[in-house]
Design an enzyme around this catalytic site. Structure first.
Site, PDB file in Angstrom:
ATOM      1  N   LYS A 144     -10.099 -23.427 -36.494  1.00 36.73           N
ATOM      2  CA  LYS A 144      -9.503 -22.015 -37.169  1.00 36.73           C
ATOM      3  C   LYS A 144      -8.284 -21.613 -36.803  1.00 36.73           C
ATOM      4  O   LYS A 144      -7.575 -20.840 -37.497  1.00 36.73           O
ATOM      5  CB  LYS A 144     -10.785 -21.024 -36.915  1.00 36.73           C
ATOM      6  CG  LYS A 144     -10.759 -20.639 -35.504  1.00 36.73           C
ATOM      7  CD  LYS A 144     -11.635 -19.652 -35.035  1.00 36.73           C
ATOM      8  CE  LYS A 144     -11.664 -18.954 -33.791  1.00 36.73           C
ATOM      9  NZ  LYS A 144     -12.929 -18.736 -33.099  1.00 36.73           N
ATOM     10  N   ARG A 183     -20.368  -9.909 -29.052  1.00 37.67           N
ATOM     11  CA  ARG A 183     -20.114 -10.170 -30.406  1.00 37.67           C
ATOM     12  C   ARG A 183     -21.290 -10.601 -30.906  1.00 37.67           C
ATOM     13  O   ARG A 183     -22.403 -10.021 -31.135  1.00 37.67           O
ATOM     14  CB  ARG A 183     -18.880 -11.183 -30.275  1.00 37.67           C
ATOM     15  CG  ARG A 183     -18.149 -11.196 -31.501  1.00 37.67           C
ATOM     16  CD  ARG A 183     -17.081 -12.145 -31.745  1.00 37.67           C
ATOM     17  NE  ARG A 183     -17.299 -13.435 -31.865  1.00 37.67           N
ATOM     18  CZ  ARG A 183     -16.733 -14.380 -32.032  1.00 37.67           C
ATOM     19  NH1 ARG A 183     -15.311 -14.273 -32.079  1.00 37.67           N
ATOM     20  NH2 ARG A 183     -17.017 -15.460 -32.133  1.00 37.67           N
TER      21      ARG A 183
HETATM   22  C1  LIG Z   1     -12.997 -19.484 -31.896  1.00 41.70           C
HETATM   23  C2  LIG Z   1     -14.298 -19.708 -31.596  1.00 41.70           C
HETATM   24  C3  LIG Z   1     -14.514 -20.975 -30.708  1.00 41.70           C
HETATM   25  C4  LIG Z   1     -13.139 -21.575 -30.165  1.00 41.70           C
HETATM   26  O1  LIG Z   1     -12.605 -20.750 -29.239  1.00 41.70           O
HETATM   27  P1  LIG Z   1     -11.229 -21.270 -28.376  1.00 41.70           P
HETATM   28  O2  LIG Z   1     -11.094 -20.249 -27.375  1.00 41.70           O
HETATM   29  O3  LIG Z   1     -10.216 -21.551 -29.210  1.00 41.70           O
HETATM   30  O4  LIG Z   1     -11.728 -22.680 -27.509  1.00 41.70           O
HETATM   31  C5  LIG Z   1     -15.898 -21.361 -30.186  1.00 41.70           C
HETATM   32  N1  LIG Z   1     -16.879 -20.848 -30.748  1.00 41.70           N
HETATM   33  C6  LIG Z   1     -16.742 -19.690 -31.366  1.00 41.70           C
HETATM   34  C7  LIG Z   1     -18.069 -18.992 -31.984  1.00 41.70           C
HETATM   35  C8  LIG Z   1     -15.695 -19.172 -32.019  1.00 41.70           C
HETATM   36  O5  LIG Z   1     -15.691 -18.391 -32.906  1.00 41.70           O
END
Ligand SMILES: *Cc1c(COP(=O)(O)O)cnc(C)c1O
Length: 361
Positions: free
Chosen positions: A37, A132
């Site tokens: 993402k 969250r």
């Molecule tokens: C964005 C996200 C991740 C990855 O996070 P990083 O800090 O980029 O490794 C993992 N799990 C969820 C649910 C996320 O939203």
């Protein structure tokens, strides 16, 4: 000639980061989900993760997963933002698994999956304090029993997330809670959970320090692979590259100007009242890029004598007074990106992407 502004993307470095993080995690029995993402799931980047040995790709946007599936990447896909009710149909089409916390959504996934004659895989998110997504741990058994009644969906595991909204850090203690809860679910329902998904890049430190509970067997890693950083602890991850994405912008004006604006100060184009310090007359340059394309605070000039003064939508002002070399119109200035800048730079349709990889032998 390359079109500016541009983003040069070093795929071998991203592959290397994937490989090294995967190797570290494998030693602790942990599988890595590569999260795309942060760069809008650029296909080549997804492929670099796969080349590094990763076989599940996760993203928060279903459009991004659709892009990867359509490009025929050889990986399982996981939707990591809990689905909207209105996108359930598309989730089933493009994601092999999804993270979930709302029983109403899981029920609709079940109904629609039955119609499509598929089995959709679900990870139930548990909130361990970051506030969250996720159900509170006390509701886990009840929710699992409801999911188990449904066909078309299979509960493959539970997961948690840290450092996303409240900055709550992962610790051995709260990950042990997740592991214990997994055991409780397994014993209660006499099932085996295939996946205990322990979190994001912020958890890697616990893996490195050998503090991760044994039961945790999956991590979802985005920024650690994309930028080689653990931004929660402001550290680089051992064995990774940080110069994976380099942003180049072109100089369109070079002038000496006073560092204090002349005239009364009102609000800037973004409604903020800027503050200036008098440093006398300074040499400045304007670059043809702006807040529409990049997140200013997380842009890092590659030359340390270059300082960012500010930006409007389409102009970025840099101070080059202390820069030894001559800078003229048409020159290029390069930046490294932190996460927010990477996100915006890859979202902007005005930034051209160029891919670099060593020729295959
Ligand atoms: C964005 C996200 C991740 C990855 O996070 P990083 O800090 O980029 O490794 C993992 N799990 C969820 C649910 C996320 O939203």
């Amino acid at each position: 000639m390359k079109k500016n502004p541009r983003l040069d993307i070093y795929l071998d470095k991203i592959r290397n980061n994937s490989e090294n993080i995967k190797t570290l995690c494998s030693k602790h029995g942990i599988k890595v989900v590569g999260i795309t993402k942060g760069c809008c799931a650029i296909t080549e980047v997804g492929q670099a993760m796969i080349d590094g040995g990763i076989n599940i790709i996760g993203d928060s946007r279903i459009e991004n997963l659709k892009g990867l599936k359509k490009a025929k990447l050889k990986a399982e896909t996981m939707l990591i933002r809990i689905p909207m009710l209105s996108e359930v149909d598309r989730v089933l089409d493009w994601a092999d698994a999804s993270l979930n916390s709302e029983i109403s959504v899981i029920k609709l996934l079940s109904q629609e999956a039955l119609k499509k004659k598929i089995l959709h895989r679900i990870i139930l998110m548990i909130d361990l304090g970051d506030l969250r997504e996720g159900i509170v741990p006390d509701e886990a058994l009840q929710t699992v029993s409801e999911i188990k009644k449904l066909s078309g969906v299979k509960l493959i595991g539970i997961g948690a997330n840290f450092c996303c909204i409240s900055g709550v850090m992962p610790t051995r203690k709260n990950l042990t809670k997740l592991a214990k809860l997994a055991e409780e679910i397994e014993n209660n329902f006499r099932i085996t959970l295939e996946v205990i998904s322990g979190g994001n890049t912020s958890v890697l430190k616990l893996v490195e320090d050998d503090l991760i509970p044994d039961k945790i067997n999956q991590l979802r890693i985005g920024i650690g692979i994309l930028l080689g950083q653990d931004d929660v602890r402001l550290r680089n991850i051992a064995g990774t590259y940080q110069d994976t994405f380099i942003l180049t912008a072109e100089v369109i004006e070079v002038k000496e100007k006073p560092s204090l604006p002349q005239g009364e100060i009102g609000r800037d184009a973004f409604g903020e009242v800027p503050v200036f310090h008098d440093l006398g007359i300074r040499k400045r340059a304007i670059l043809a890029i702006g807040k529409q394309d990049i997140h200013l605070n997380s842009l890092i000039p590659m030359k340390k004598e270059v300082n960012i003064v500010g930006a409007s939508s389409d102009h970025l002002i840099i101070d080059i007074n202390d820069f030894k070399e001559e800078v003229k119109v048409g020159d290029e200035v390069k930046f490294r990106l932190n996460y927010p800048a990477l996100l915006s730079a890859t979202t902007s349709k005005y930034i051209n992407q160029y891919f670099h990889r060593k020729e295959k032998k």
